[in-house]
Design a protein around this motif. Structure first.
Motif, PDB file in Angstrom:
ATOM      1  N   PRO A   1      45.891  34.404  38.401  1.00 44.27           N
ATOM      2  CA  PRO A   1      44.843  35.009  38.875  1.00 44.27           C
ATOM      3  C   PRO A   1      43.349  34.144  38.786  1.00 44.27           C
ATOM      4  O   PRO A   1      42.428  34.254  39.280  1.00 44.27           O
ATOM      5  N   TYR A   2      43.710  33.181  37.911  1.00 40.66           N
ATOM      6  CA  TYR A   2      42.413  32.310  37.482  1.00 40.66           C
ATOM      7  C   TYR A   2      41.765  31.681  38.521  1.00 40.66           C
ATOM      8  O   TYR A   2      40.346  31.554  38.618  1.00 40.66           O
ATOM      9  N   PRO A   3      42.341  30.982  39.779  1.00 35.50           N
ATOM     10  CA  PRO A   3      41.603  30.230  40.765  1.00 35.50           C
ATOM     11  C   PRO A   3      40.802  31.335  41.577  1.00 35.50           C
ATOM     12  O   PRO A   3      39.649  31.134  42.060  1.00 35.50           O
ATOM     13  N   ALA A   4      41.292  32.455  41.634  1.00 37.44           N
ATOM     14  CA  ALA A   4      40.632  33.588  42.590  1.00 37.44           C
ATOM     15  C   ALA A   4      39.636  34.189  41.776  1.00 37.44           C
ATOM     16  O   ALA A   4      38.414  34.229  42.121  1.00 37.44           O
ATOM     17  N   PHE A   5      39.701  34.131  40.315  1.00 36.71           N
ATOM     18  CA  PHE A   5      38.432  34.613  39.325  1.00 36.71           C
ATOM     19  C   PHE A   5      37.514  33.460  39.618  1.00 36.71           C
ATOM     20  O   PHE A   5      36.099  33.846  39.670  1.00 36.71           O
ATOM     21  N   ALA A   6      37.848  32.163  39.627  1.00 35.81           N
ATOM     22  CA  ALA A   6      36.582  31.252  39.647  1.00 35.81           C
ATOM     23  C   ALA A   6      35.851  31.357  40.791  1.00 35.81           C
ATOM     24  O   ALA A   6      34.696  31.198  40.824  1.00 35.81           O
ATOM     25  N   ARG A   7      36.519  31.481  41.990  1.00 34.60           N
ATOM     26  CA  ARG A   7      35.974  31.852  43.365  1.00 34.60           C
ATOM     27  C   ARG A   7      35.113  33.069  43.333  1.00 34.60           C
ATOM     28  O   ARG A   7      33.966  33.060  43.861  1.00 34.60           O
ATOM     29  N   LEU A   8      35.652  34.069  42.752  1.00 36.88           N
ATOM     30  CA  LEU A   8      34.885  35.464  42.664  1.00 36.88           C
ATOM     31  C   LEU A   8      33.615  35.383  41.945  1.00 36.88           C
ATOM     32  O   LEU A   8      32.312  35.622  42.271  1.00 36.88           O
ATOM     33  N   ARG A   9      33.497  34.502  40.797  1.00 33.20           N
ATOM     34  CA  ARG A   9      32.474  34.320  40.102  1.00 33.20           C
ATOM     35  C   ARG A   9      31.293  33.770  40.722  1.00 33.20           C
ATOM     36  O   ARG A   9      30.042  33.704  40.539  1.00 33.20           O
ATOM     37  N   ALA A  10      31.851  32.559  41.382  1.00 32.88           N
ATOM     38  CA  ALA A  10      30.797  31.665  42.030  1.00 32.88           C
ATOM     39  C   ALA A  10      30.327  32.387  43.368  1.00 32.88           C
ATOM     40  O   ALA A  10      29.034  32.264  43.818  1.00 32.88           O
ATOM     41  N   GLU A  11      31.240  33.111  44.082  1.00 30.54           N
ATOM     42  CA  GLU A  11      30.827  33.719  45.336  1.00 30.54           C
ATOM     43  C   GLU A  11      30.557  35.146  45.647  1.00 30.54           C
ATOM     44  O   GLU A  11      29.716  35.701  46.402  1.00 30.54           O
ATOM     45  N   ARG A  12      31.239  36.112  44.993  1.00 34.63           N
ATOM     46  CA  ARG A  12      31.269  37.377  44.993  1.00 34.63           C
ATOM     47  C   ARG A  12      31.431  38.223  43.734  1.00 34.63           C
ATOM     48  O   ARG A  12      32.466  38.790  43.253  1.00 34.63           O
ATOM     49  N   PRO A  13      30.470  37.723  42.662  1.00 36.63           N
ATOM     50  CA  PRO A  13      30.693  38.280  41.364  1.00 36.63           C
ATOM     51  C   PRO A  13      30.560  39.861  41.224  1.00 36.63           C
ATOM     52  O   PRO A  13      31.364  40.227  40.075  1.00 36.63           O
ATOM     53  N   VAL A  14      30.022  40.702  42.196  1.00 34.45           N
ATOM     54  CA  VAL A  14      30.237  42.025  42.312  1.00 34.45           C
ATOM     55  C   VAL A  14      30.158  42.364  43.792  1.00 34.45           C
ATOM     56  O   VAL A  14      29.654  42.107  44.724  1.00 34.45           O
ATOM     57  N   PHE A  15      31.684  42.954  43.829  1.00 32.65           N
ATOM     58  CA  PHE A  15      31.975  43.528  45.330  1.00 32.65           C
ATOM     59  C   PHE A  15      32.700  44.624  45.154  1.00 32.65           C
ATOM     60  O   PHE A  15      33.407  44.947  44.353  1.00 32.65           O
ATOM     61  N   PHE A  16      32.838  45.311  46.436  1.00 29.90           N
ATOM     62  CA  PHE A  16      33.416  46.643  46.551  1.00 29.90           C
ATOM     63  C   PHE A  16      35.029  45.996  47.100  1.00 29.90           C
ATOM     64  O   PHE A  16      35.238  45.506  48.316  1.00 29.90           O
ATOM     65  N   ASP A  17      36.051  46.388  46.355  1.00 27.85           N
ATOM     66  CA  ASP A  17      37.518  45.941  46.970  1.00 27.85           C
ATOM     67  C   ASP A  17      38.247  47.416  47.711  1.00 27.85           C
ATOM     68  O   ASP A  17      38.541  48.174  46.941  1.00 27.85           O
TER      69      ASP A  17
END
Length: 402
Positions: free
Chosen positions: A17-33
């Protein structure tokens, strides 16, 4: 988000999951899934702060009914499961949580836990030497799984003849903690909760009548200004100790060895200096987190990173992502067994900080140390596959050769 999306049901995401997490932290650190119905929070600073924030809780039932909180009522058939779980401290909030933790801590002391180390070392050594003598096999099934369940069984005072019951009960109950468990998983969890509860009730009553030198006896006798655990609270506490202390520790051991095999330089470093386990255990827990996500309910409207999250929402705190955040760790995607600045949050923070963290560290240090001594040349025999779950993330097995 495209190829590296947040998808806790995807085998590819669970495996890495770590590549997805890196992108989330950079682009969407808080979002509704939408698929999970949760607000996903991935940065270390946010997760750290929210774990300490009393506007969030593991439960909301101390404030409102399910209906008042905008949630569907729980099906009646799940009552045995939730009655058992909510009798322990994991899924309740202060003041009930404060009272339970105070009482349990009187029996589950740091001195008691450290006193278990010789027993843990002896068990780990026996398992590792037996495993090495037969030339290896599935490290998870033959070393990682038996150790914590045997330690907890010894600690609680479960007779040896009954111990094979514990692992299946624990696994079946923990199936309910995955995202949207199937009907079958829910029914299995209820059956296991009922059987385990009935078994522990009998054991608790036997120990109340004839106390022994074990944790069940100690929990039955512990008191604070006349306050004692009820029988249901004692049983709920014992179930929590097994589930939290077993499932996560097994996964941490498997994930840890898989991390070492993928980082041969660090494995060689550890083989040359077993003293690195002092910092290495925490680094392995950080690097590939065995319980990568914990959920909280929003008890009051709250703002996170400029995003307002309303009361009644559920937040998915991404521990594994927080543990790889470059804002909190130097070179976070590198395994460094000598890492000293390591503010990982694998055991949580705040009032729900893991009571069993010291025992988990002892079990991992003794298990890894025993295998390093008994099988210094241990090597991977086949690339492992991951289990389907993400909330409790671990390998199906780990085949090794000696």
């Amino acid at each position: 988000m495209s190829e590296m999306s947040y998808d806790p049901w995807s085998p590819a995401f669970v495996a890495d999951p770590y590549p997805a997490f890196a992108r989330l932290r950079a682009e969407r650190p808080v979002f509704f899934d939408e698929p999970t119905g949760q607000w996903v929070v991935s940065r270390h600073a946010d997760v750290d702060a929210l774990l300490r924030d009393r506007r969030l809780g593991r439960s909301y039932l101390h404030l409102a009914t399910h209906e008042e909180f905008g949630q569907a009522a729980e099906p009646e058939f799940l009552r045995p499961f939730w009655d058992l779980v909510r009798a322990g401290m994991l899924d309740v909030e202060p003041p009930t949580h404060t009272r339970l933790r105070r009482l349990v801590s009187k029996a589950f002391t740091a001195r008691m836990v450290e006193g278990l180390r010789p027993m843990v070392r002896a068990l780990a050594t026996g398992l590792a030497e037996g495993f090495a003598a037969k030339g290896g096999g599935d490290l998870l099934a033959e070393v990682a799984e038996p150790l914590p369940v045997t330690v907890i069984a010894e600690m609680l005072g479960v007779p040896e003849s009954d111990r094979p019951l514990l692992r299946p009960w624990s696994a079946d109950i923990c199936g309910m903690y995955e995202l949207n468990p199937s009907q079958e998983a829910q029914e299995t969890a209820v059956r296991a909760a009922t059987e385990f509860s009935d078994y522990l009730r009998g054991l608790a009553r036997a120990r109340a009548a004839e106390p022994r030198d074990d944790l069940i006896s100690a929990l039955a006798q512990v008191a604070d200004e006349g306050d004692r655990l009820t029988e249901d609270e004692l049983i709920g506490t014992c179930v929590l100790l097994l589930n939290a202390g077993h499932e996560a520790t097994v996964n941490a051991t498997g994930n840890g060895w898989w991390s070492l095999f993928r980082n041969p330089g660090e494995l060689e470093r550890l083989r040359a200096d077993h003293g690195l386990l002092a910092t290495g255990v925490d680094e392995l827990l950080r690097y590939d987190t065995p319980a990568p996500m914990f959920e909280r309910w929003v008890l009051e409207d709250i703002e996170i990173g400029g995003v307002t999250i309303p009361r009644g929402a559920e937040i998915a705190l991404q521990f594994a992502s927080a543990n790889r955040d470059p804002e909190a760790f130097d070179d976070p995607d590198r395994l460094d067994l000598g890492r000293t600045r390591n503010p990982h949050i694998t055991f949580g923070l705040g009032v729900h900080y893991c009571l069993g963290a010291p025992l988990a560290r002892i079990e991992m240090a003794e298990s890894f140390g025993a295998l390093l001594r008994a099988a210094p040349g241990m090597r991977l025999a086949a690339e492992p596959a991951w289990k389907a779950g993400f909330v409790l993330r671990g390998l199906q097995g780990l085949a090794v050769e000696i």
